[in-house]
Design an enzyme around this catalytic site. Structure first.
Site, PDB file in Angstrom:
ATOM      1  CE  LYS A 126     -37.395 -18.525  33.108  1.00  0.00           C
ATOM      2  NZ  LYS A 126     -36.351 -19.177  32.752  1.00  0.00           N
ATOM      3  CG  ASP A 166     -38.329 -22.202  34.092  1.00  0.00           C
ATOM      4  OD1 ASP A 166     -37.207 -22.027  33.887  1.00  0.00           O
ATOM      5  OD2 ASP A 166     -38.802 -22.250  35.261  1.00  0.00           O
TER       6      ASP A 166
END
Length: 444
Positions: A126, A166
């Site tokens: 991430k 995201d």
């Protein structure tokens, strides 16, 4: 003290000031205890849990860029490459003022198990920045993205680490990031997913996370002799995941009556008109309150409290820890029977436990929102093969993956005599594949 408790205490001690990461690790380790206890001697000897909770690599860097007034701005950039046991790191980039190392570590840790559940060869990672694209011009967003990628490009690649979007990172941002990667590295490769259809993107990728949430909900309901048709649904958020979860739920006969953003929530008892929500959010980048101005009979309420509206199904699709204990108690009192997470860890631990103890069928995000990363992996496959599949082909594969995830987590829960505990089932099913790969590859 058990092995899982020892490792959790170590995580807290060695990662101070990172509550989101602590929460994610605790939730996973608590539910893995039944598996760990059976193999404790071997796992201790190999330090499996210590290796699992420690990222393989964290990259932190400054991102200088010039705003429209000519002033130099500086943001923080990160990439957490958490675990590559089953494939290249895979996980989104988040651009939001709240981004910090704790949040990205929690997201990267969750991503390990989510990616494992898809059955596809992708590891967990991430990244992101505390940059806020809201209110910025296209030129400012481009300047930031180009500076961000100038540093990030040193650490990623189609077979190393493949970021996606995201919160705050949509098609515009992915385009600017990909253009800068290609410019610096002189490579046209599938290094990012969520790309535009003209340069290697996949059909259905935009809809995938939201559609996947509803596909797995549908499997859950069928397994319990129920169906979505005729049910009243609340979807929190009004971004990509929320919009397409609402769209698929509506297609399957449900009525979505409420959505929200960070300012407040709308309620439309006749059913949310998604064409208007899409126009407000995707075209105009506006606020959800505008819906009430445009639709007769709809209302807007400022602040939190969307859970006070009665529903059969609640889909939290906004952000972490948005759904707390008091909210869950209200939902249950009003007859809610299903909570299926569309965001990452949107429900607090005490709220999750209370929901499951009081008859709610609860699906955790690492299982229920895996459709997005699964379709990103399908985009990677298409890029590698230099071809593109039709929307029907991608949607069919996505639907199959979500069905398979439900089967895996249900099976894992039943194997350990915890029927309908899908939190435990998801963590165990995801862990088993990762730990097998870690053991096979030696001490790395």
């Amino acid at each position: 003290m058990s092995y899982t408790e020892e490792v959790y205490e170590r995580v807290v001690a060695q990662n101070p000031g990172e509550p989101e990461f602590h929460q994610a690790v605790k939730e996973v380790l608590d539910s893995l205890k039944v598996v760990i206890d059976k193999n404790e001697e071997e796992y201790r000897r190999l330090s499996i849990l210590e290796r699992l909770v420690e990222p393989e690599r964290i990259i932190s860097f400054r991102v200088p860029w010039v705003d429209d007034s000519g002033k130099v701005q500086v943001n923080k950039g990160y990439r957490v490459q958490f675990n590559s046991a089953i494939g290249p790191y895979k996980g989104g980039l988040r651009f939001h003022p709240s981004v910090n190392q704790s949040i990205l570590k929690f997201l990267g840790f969750e991503q390990i198990f989510k990616n494992s559940l898809t059955g596809l060869p992708i590891g967990g990672g991430k990244g992101g920045s505390n940059f806020d694209p809201k209110g910025k011009s296209d030129r400012e967003v481009m300047a930031f993205c180009q500076s961000f990628m100038t540093e990030l490009c040193k650490y990623i690649g189609a077979d190393t680490d493949v970021p996606a979007g995201d919160i705050g990172v949509g098609g515009r941002e992915i385009g600017y990031l990909y253009g800068q990667y290609k410019r610096i590295r002189d490579l046209s490769e599938g290094v990012l997913t969520g790309k535009g259809l003209t340069y290697g993107g996949s059909l259905v990728r935009t809809q995938a996370t939201g559609y996947g949430v509803v596909y797995i909900l549908d499997e859950l309901m069928k397994a319990h002799n129920d169906e979505l048709s005729g049910k009243t649904v609340i979807v929190t958020g009004s971004g990509n995941v929320a919009i397409y979860a609402a769209e698929k739920a509506t297609q399957l006969g449900a009525k979505v009556v409420a959505m929200c953003d960070s300012n407040g929530y709308i309620h439309d008892s006749e059913g949310i008109k998604l064409d208007i929500v899409k126009d407000i959010k995707e075209v105009k980048r506006g606020r959800i309150r505008e819906y009430a101005d445009r639709v007769e009979g709809a209302s807007f309420t400022e602040g939190v409290g969307i859970w006070n509206i009665k529903c059969d199904v609640y889909l939290p699709c906004a952000t972490q820890n948005e759904l707390g204990l008091d909210a869950v108690k209200t939902l249950i009192a009003n007859g809610c029977k299903y909570i299926v997470e569309g965001a990452n860890m949107p429900t607090t631990l005490d709220a999750t436990e209370y929901a499951m103890e009081n008859g709610v069928l609860f699906l955790p995000g690492k299982a229920s929102n895996a459709g997005g990363v699964a379709t990103s992996a399908l985009e990677m496959s298409q890029n590698s093969m230099r071809l593109s599949w039709s929307a029907e082909e991608v949607d069919e594969k996505l639907h199959g993956i979500m069905k398979d995830i439900y089967k895996k987590i249900d099976d894992a829960a039943q194997r350990y005599d915890m029927k309908d505990n899908f939190v435990v089932g998801a963590n165990i099913a995801g862990f088993e594949k990762v730990v097998d790969a870690m053991k096979a590859q030696g001490i790395v």
